[in-house]
Scaffold this motif. Structure first.
Motif: not given
Lengths: 201, 740
Positions: A176-186, B633-650
């Motif tokens: 129910g909480n959308i994260c458009r940046c896609g941080a879901y796994p974290n 920054s491994e931390n933020t770079a990884r998050s950016q990659m994961v986030g992009g993939a989530v965008g790609g899922i959409g």
């Protein structure tokens, strides 16, 4: 819409009657009658509201149409609770009401009479972050940070409700909480850690 | 400029703004408190084409708390709207895009046509609901398929050719297919919002959700005829943008107009529904690919045509077909790209603009070809690996694409991929594996930065950039610490204010390399200044030349005799200075850089399940491998990659703007009906970086991540769906109905 018309006529009635009353009691300084009509009418449209926000008791006077979210943001200036859709579809406005997570955009402020509200500003203990806040930082459970207060408030309840027993369950109960940046796994990792840590939330 | 300093990849690099973000202290555009502030709310058109005959305002004007209602008939003149009205032959600046409240024309459904300003938000919202318009309605056209069939409606052909035209038609093994993507919206979680406040007639302060404070400052100064220095734009935090903040949309000048008219600060928040019709989207696009190869897999011809939509009042195009020109080595390539104006609002760059759309077609087509050739899709790409850029014939500054294949392939377990589609099941679900590549340009832009080194040992770095989420501040602190050889907790980075030195617009994956270079130059200058100050103020260094000194971890010493040394804080004390300050510009890319082609590369791997009866897709794992240069920054770079993939899922599975062509109106302009991925849609994800520095692009070694994180994800999913089911879906999103 009929309700709208009804409201308008109620408002017009209030304006007329109160303006008359005001004139009888007085002030010759009341030159801009129209403007004062509005102010007087507005007073009648307010309702008293008592609630507790982050441990602070508030005695307020609000219009019935004000949502809990807008009360928090625009009147109490607690901007940590976010507006993402105003339709209960995104979860950015999640707060705790008497310990339960709700979308504050779907709750009118006046429905919360006598209730205890906790927002993201009330989660930490002074400078000591709540375990969920710490876990979100550690697991980088956000990027832009806009959905984050809602995610964290939701996550705390997700654990308390007993809906954080495995990653799959967390994914469902955090959907129910959308994260458009896609941080879901974290976000899932952060919640798993808090759940395993077993701290009191 | 220093050569690349070896920046160790840190694994304990929490975001520097993390505490602000988890405690609710981070302040976004609409959250700034100004005394005496009032609220503006848009009223939007309910027709897609025509003109406004009459605005019915009586009820709204009577409503409580209303201060003003602005629309075309009473809108104050905006200098930048029609700057050459008196001299039509003159060319120069003119506000691009919709000139809100400029005239009574309606160009799209949901266009702002009036704005109510009231003393509270609820009163403004209510009064706006009372405003009605009478229109002279014209027949609108928003039907992409129909309009595209009429060649006369297509404009702006951009063509490219090398070798023979349509060589694929004579290829040994070939295919010709069409691919479409619907319009997709950015929809960052933060609503677009602007607060505008005038100080007199010539000074303006604006709080805005912008990816480029300096760009917004420039646009507003020109639009309202102000000196740039009199326009301050503040962008402290940005709640995502993905491209929607790359330019100023109608609400930005509208808030400025409102504040001017009511002589009070005005806050204008764009609603979620209005975000679908006012702040851009990835344009609906049709593509046709013809591709051929010899039986050995070597490509012999690619033909790539594309058409994407734009508005009637503005042309927006992006490099959709470019990927076919250079991603693989192929002697014969011809492409064309045309725009189709419809009665819609203007689209814009959205994460991976151009390649995200283009790679869906090209990478799907390559996958199709691999089955026809009976060659593994990874192998097919390796066979056609381009060593030199096929257009410029230049070598790449760095290109570790082959390494990405190897890293990702192992991580996803590619050996388990069924070679025959639809042949393997797990728990009653069909199993599919797919992969696809992504690419984006990686040039370095220009930026300035200021460094303030204080006697207390801290270094503050500043640049007028904004951070929409990737972690710019974190990366800058990391680099500042490395360049200055000081602990990260001594460094801070300030951004988001046009009073700071010129920063670039955050877009095109270029922020880290641009500002990082400026910071590198600043740190080099600070070290030089410290040496000169030591010579001038510290007796032990008197009469020495700066070249005879060295800087290491905050200590200036004599190179030949390191026993003569002094810390940087003591130098400031000796000079009796509380701080020293330098402002430096990165300059443009070096001449050396002109000798190379520059790109970031990614390869995405997907494992998924498809229900054989219902067509429901369940992603099981995504592995994204990236050649993004040095990872800061491994931390933020990884998050950016994961986030992009989530965008790609959409993009692949759920996102689609639906339009009712009878009215030209979106039917799903909300998060309930426009489906962005939620937590349950995101499978476990792995990110692998090649992590090799590209010091030709910049001394930071970074190439950029933001776009390649998404580009290629959608085709990887589509290819996995084919592998699972034997069904090739060429029109996104891949909803279950298309599989049954």
């Amino acid at each position: 819409m009929p309700t709208q018309n009804k409201n308008e006529s109620r408002r017009d009635f209030l304006k007329k009657s109160t303006a008359l009353a005001a004139l009888t009691i007085a002030s010759p300084v009341l030159t801009k009658a129209g403007e004062n009509d509005e102010k007087i009418a507005a007073l009648f449209e307010q309702m008293p509201l008592r609630l507790e926000v982050n441990g602070v008791a508030h005695a307020l006077s609000v219009e019935p149409r004000v949502t809990l979210l807008d009360l928090l943001r625009e009147q109490l200036h607690l901007m940590g609770t976010k507006k993402g859709c105003d339709h209960g579809q995104c979860g950015a406005c999640t707060v705790h009401v008497d310990g339960k997570r709700i979308n504050s955009c779907l709750s009118l402020a006046v429905m919360n009479e006598g209730k205890k509200i906790t927002t993201i500003e009330g989660l930490a203990n002074g400078d000591k972050l709540h375990p969920m806040q710490e876990a979100f930082i550690k697991h980088d459970g956000f990027q832009c940070g806009y959905c984050t207060p809602g995610q964290i408030m939701s996550a705390v309840c997700c654990v308390k409700e007993g809906h954080a027993n495995n990653a799959e369950e967390i994914r469902e109960f955090m959907s129910g909480n959308i994260c458009r940046c896609g941080a879901y796994p974290n976000i899932v990792d952060a919640i798993m850690e808090v759940k395993k840590g077993g701290q009191s939330l | 400029m220093d050569k690349e300093l070896l920046i160790p990849t840190s694994f304990a690099d929490d975001r520097v703004d993390g505490v602000d973000k988890v405690t609710g202290k981070a302040t976004y555009a609409a959250e700034h408190q100004l005394a005496n502030m009032v609220y503006a709310v848009f009223v939007c058109s309910t027709i897609a084409k025509g003109s406004i005959k009459n605005m019915i305002l009586a009820d709204a004007k009577r409503a409580a708390g209303v201060l003003d209602i602005i629309y075309y008939a009473n809108c104050p003149a905006v200098p930048g709207y029609n700057p050459y009205a008196k001299d039509p032959n003159k060319k120069g600046y003119e506000w691009r895009g919709l000139k809100v409240f400029n005239d009574n024309k309606v160009y799209s459904n949901g266009q702002p046509i009036a704005m109510v300003i009231a003393d509270t938000m609820e009163r403004a919202v209510h009064a706006a609901s009372l405003v009605k318009a009478e229109y002279v309605k014209e027949e609108s056209d928003t039907d992409f398929e129909n309009a595209k069939a009429d060649e006369k409606k297509l404009k702006k052909p951009g063509e490219y050719k090398r070798g023979d035209t349509d060589a694929y038609k004579k290829g040994e093994v070939s295919l010709e297919e069409e691919y479409t993507i619907p319009s997709e919206t950015h929809n960052p979680m933060e609503l677009h919002a602007t607060i505008a406040a005038w100080d007199g007639d010539d000074k303006l302060t604006v709080y805005d959700k912008s990816q480029g404070p300096k760009g917004t400052q420039r646009e507003l100064a020109q639009c309202f005829g102000l000196d740039e220095k009199n326009v301050r734009v503040v962008v402290e935090y940005v709640g995502g943008a993905f491209g929607s903040g790359l330019r100023s949309w109608p609400h930005v000048p509208a808030a400025v107009i409102a504040a001017k008219k009511v002589k009070r600060p005005v806050k204008l928040i764009v609603t979620r529904e209005q975000m679908f019709t006012t702040v851009g989207y990835r344009p609906h696009a049709w593509q046709k690919i013809g591709i051929s190869a010899g039986k050995d897999g070597k490509l012999t011809g690619i033909t790539h045509h594309a058409v994407s939509i734009t508005s009637r009042y503005e042309d927006f195009g992006e490099g959709i077909v470019n990927v076919s020109q250079f991603l693989y080595d192929c002697p014969n390539v011809n492409t064309s790209y045309r725009l189709l104006p419809l009665d819609v609002n203007t689209p814009t760059w959205m994460r991976g603009p151009g390649p995200a759309t283009g790679c869906f077609a090209l990478e799907s087509a390559l996958d199709e070809l691999s089955y026809k050739l009976n060659i593994d899709p990874i192998e097919l790409r390796v066979i056609n690996h381009a060593v030199l850029h096929p257009i410029s014939k230049l070598p790449w500054s760095t290109k570790f694409l082959k390494e990405c294949y190897v890293l990702g392939k192992e991580k996803i377990g590619w050996q388990n991929r069924p070679t025959v589609p639809g042949s393997v099941t797990e728990d009653g679900m069909l199993v599919g594996y797919g992969m696809a590549g992504g690419v984006f340009g990686a040039g370095r832009g220009q930026a300035s930065a200021k460094g303030i080194l204080k006697a207390d040992g801290t270094l503050t770095l500043q640049s007028a950039v904004s951070d929409m989420g990737p972690g710019t501040s974190t990366a800058m602190v990391t680099m500042g610490a490395q360049f200055m050889e000081l602990p990260a907790n001594k460094i801070s980075f300030e951004l988001g204010d046009t009073d700071l030195p010129n920063g670039p617009t955050q877009g095109g994956s270029g922020t880290t390399s641009a500002i990082g270079t400026a910071i590198n130059v600043v740190c080099t200058a600070l070290k030089q200044t410290l040496k000169e100050m030591a010579i001038a103020n510290v007796p032990a260094f008197a009469n020495l030349k700066p070249e005879a000194l060295k800087y290491e971890q905050g200590i200036i010493s004599v190179t030949d005799n390191v026993s003569i040394n002094i810390s940087y804080t003591d130098i400031l004390k000796a000079a009796n200075k509380p701080e020293i300050e330098v402002v430096k510009d990165s300059g443009r890319a070096t001449a050396e850089a002109q000798k190379y082609a520059m790109n970031s590369f990614s390869v995405h791997f997907v494992k998924l399940h498809v229900h054989p009866v219902t067509g429901v897709i369940k992603l099981k794992q995504i592995v994204s491998a990236a050649d993004a240069g040095k990872i800061i920054s491994e931390n933020t770079a990884r998050s950016q990659m994961v986030g992009g993939a989530v965008g790609g899922i959409g993009m692949a599975l759920t996102e689609e703007v639906n339009i009712d062509n009878r009215y030209g109106r979106y039917t799903n302009a909300n998060f309930g009906d426009y489906h962005v991925p939620v937590n349950a849609d995101a499978p476990p994800m792995d990110v692998v970086f090649v992590n090799k520095a590209d010091i030709i692009i910049s001394p930071t070694g970074a190439k950029g991540i933001g776009e390649i994180a998404l580009v290629g994800v959608a085709p990887a999913i589509a290819n996995a769906v084919y592998n699972a089911t034997g069904k090739r879906i060429r029109n996104l999103p891949i909803t279950p109905d298309k599989l049954i």
